[in-house]
Structures are given as structure tokens and as C-alpha cells.
Design a protein around this motif. Sequence first.
Motif, PDB file in Angstrom:
ATOM      1  N   SER A   1      -7.313  -2.541   9.909  1.00  0.00           N
ATOM      2  CA  SER A   1      -5.981  -2.255   9.370  1.00  0.00           C
ATOM      3  C   SER A   1      -5.781  -2.815   7.972  1.00  0.00           C
ATOM      4  O   SER A   1      -6.435  -3.765   7.559  1.00  0.00           O
ATOM      5  N   LEU A   2      -4.825  -2.215   7.284  1.00  0.00           N
ATOM      6  CA  LEU A   2      -4.358  -2.767   6.013  1.00  0.00           C
ATOM      7  C   LEU A   2      -3.371  -3.881   6.317  1.00  0.00           C
ATOM      8  O   LEU A   2      -2.573  -3.779   7.238  1.00  0.00           O
ATOM      9  N   PHE A   3      -3.417  -4.939   5.525  1.00  0.00           N
ATOM     10  CA  PHE A   3      -2.443  -6.019   5.651  1.00  0.00           C
ATOM     11  C   PHE A   3      -1.253  -5.789   4.736  1.00  0.00           C
ATOM     12  O   PHE A   3      -0.187  -6.332   4.934  1.00  0.00           O
ATOM     13  N   GLN A   4      -1.469  -5.005   3.676  1.00  0.00           N
ATOM     14  CA  GLN A   4      -0.408  -4.769   2.693  1.00  0.00           C
ATOM     15  C   GLN A   4      -0.650  -3.442   2.001  1.00  0.00           C
ATOM     16  O   GLN A   4      -1.785  -3.072   1.723  1.00  0.00           O
ATOM     17  N   ASN A   5       0.425  -2.716   1.734  1.00  0.00           N
ATOM     18  CA  ASN A   5       0.418  -1.498   0.910  1.00  0.00           C
ATOM     19  C   ASN A   5       1.131  -1.802  -0.393  1.00  0.00           C
ATOM     20  O   ASN A   5       2.013  -2.652  -0.426  1.00  0.00           O
ATOM     21  N   PRO A   6       0.820  -1.045  -1.460  1.00  0.00           N
ATOM     22  CA  PRO A   6       1.649  -1.159  -2.667  1.00  0.00           C
ATOM     23  C   PRO A   6       3.087  -0.745  -2.349  1.00  0.00           C
ATOM     24  O   PRO A   6       3.319   0.100  -1.471  1.00  0.00           O
ATOM     25  N   GLU A   7       4.039  -1.316  -3.039  1.00  0.00           N
ATOM     26  CA  GLU A   7       5.454  -1.002  -2.781  1.00  0.00           C
ATOM     27  C   GLU A   7       5.749   0.485  -2.915  1.00  0.00           C
ATOM     28  O   GLU A   7       6.527   1.039  -2.161  1.00  0.00           O
ATOM     29  N   ARG A   8       5.096   1.168  -3.880  1.00  0.00           N
ATOM     30  CA  ARG A   8       5.349   2.592  -4.057  1.00  0.00           C
ATOM     31  C   ARG A   8       4.923   3.383  -2.824  1.00  0.00           C
ATOM     32  O   ARG A   8       5.540   4.385  -2.476  1.00  0.00           O
ATOM     33  N   ILE A   9       3.888   2.932  -2.129  1.00  0.00           N
ATOM     34  CA  ILE A   9       3.447   3.596  -0.903  1.00  0.00           C
ATOM     35  C   ILE A   9       4.440   3.301   0.220  1.00  0.00           C
ATOM     36  O   ILE A   9       4.814   4.193   0.988  1.00  0.00           O
ATOM     37  N   ASN A  10       4.886   2.047   0.317  1.00  0.00           N
ATOM     38  CA  ASN A  10       5.892   1.704   1.340  1.00  0.00           C
ATOM     39  C   ASN A  10       7.161   2.508   1.141  1.00  0.00           C
ATOM     40  O   ASN A  10       7.760   2.994   2.107  1.00  0.00           O
ATOM     41  N   ASP A  11       7.591   2.658  -0.117  1.00  0.00           N
ATOM     42  CA  ASP A  11       8.791   3.450  -0.405  1.00  0.00           C
ATOM     43  C   ASP A  11       8.603   4.893   0.041  1.00  0.00           C
ATOM     44  O   ASP A  11       9.506   5.509   0.610  1.00  0.00           O
ATOM     45  N   CYS A  12       7.430   5.442  -0.209  1.00  0.00           N
ATOM     46  CA  CYS A  12       7.140   6.816   0.195  1.00  0.00           C
ATOM     47  C   CYS A  12       7.160   6.944   1.719  1.00  0.00           C
ATOM     48  O   CYS A  12       7.708   7.903   2.264  1.00  0.00           O
TER      49      CYS A  12
END
Length: 101
Positions: A73-84
Motif C-alpha cells: 500500500s501507499l502510505f501517502q498520496n500527493p494532496e492533488r491526488i487526495n483532492d481528486c
Amino acid sequence: APSTCNYESNGNNCTYRGEFVRISLDTQKIVNRWYALPDISPTQFNDNDYYVGAAPQNIPSIIDNYLIFGTGSLFQNPERINDCLKQTNFSEATPVTNANA
């Protein structure tokens, strides 16, 4: 050294991006290195705008000239991906213009 990638204590300093290495049995040195996630630029690090995680978790395969391995798994996404991903109406979602960033 143990990983410092522990979100309870220092999540903002975690930059692990899933690494797979090939080591020469003759020289005992790394001859190739592959990553599961893109490199992190200083600008992305300062903005907390990068992926973290994706450790290799299976037995790799070599098919033709390709190294194939799965990741966790990913531990973190870029904020722009989270927003999407928070969008409920995907027809209005902002497209990612640089998929390699």
C-alpha cells in the motif's frame, strides 16, 4: 539502519518509495536499482506533494526484458491526488496533467 518511516512519530519526514535492487554476486555491489514510485523533488518535499510507500511484497518475475514485482500500500498520496479522490462528481474532477510527478 531501521526505517524512519513511522507516521505516528515523524510522518512528515517519510520518503520511502519502494525499492528493488539487483546485486552482483561477484562484486557484492548494487548494479541496478528500480523504484515503485517517482523520485521526490525538493519542491515536492517542501509542499508535502509526493507518494510514499509501495514496498515490494512478492517474489519478482522476469519476463523477456521486464522485471515485474508487486507492491504494498501507499502510505501517502500527493494532496492533488487526495483532492481528486474526494470528488463525488468525477466529470468535474481536475485531470492530473503530469502523471509522473
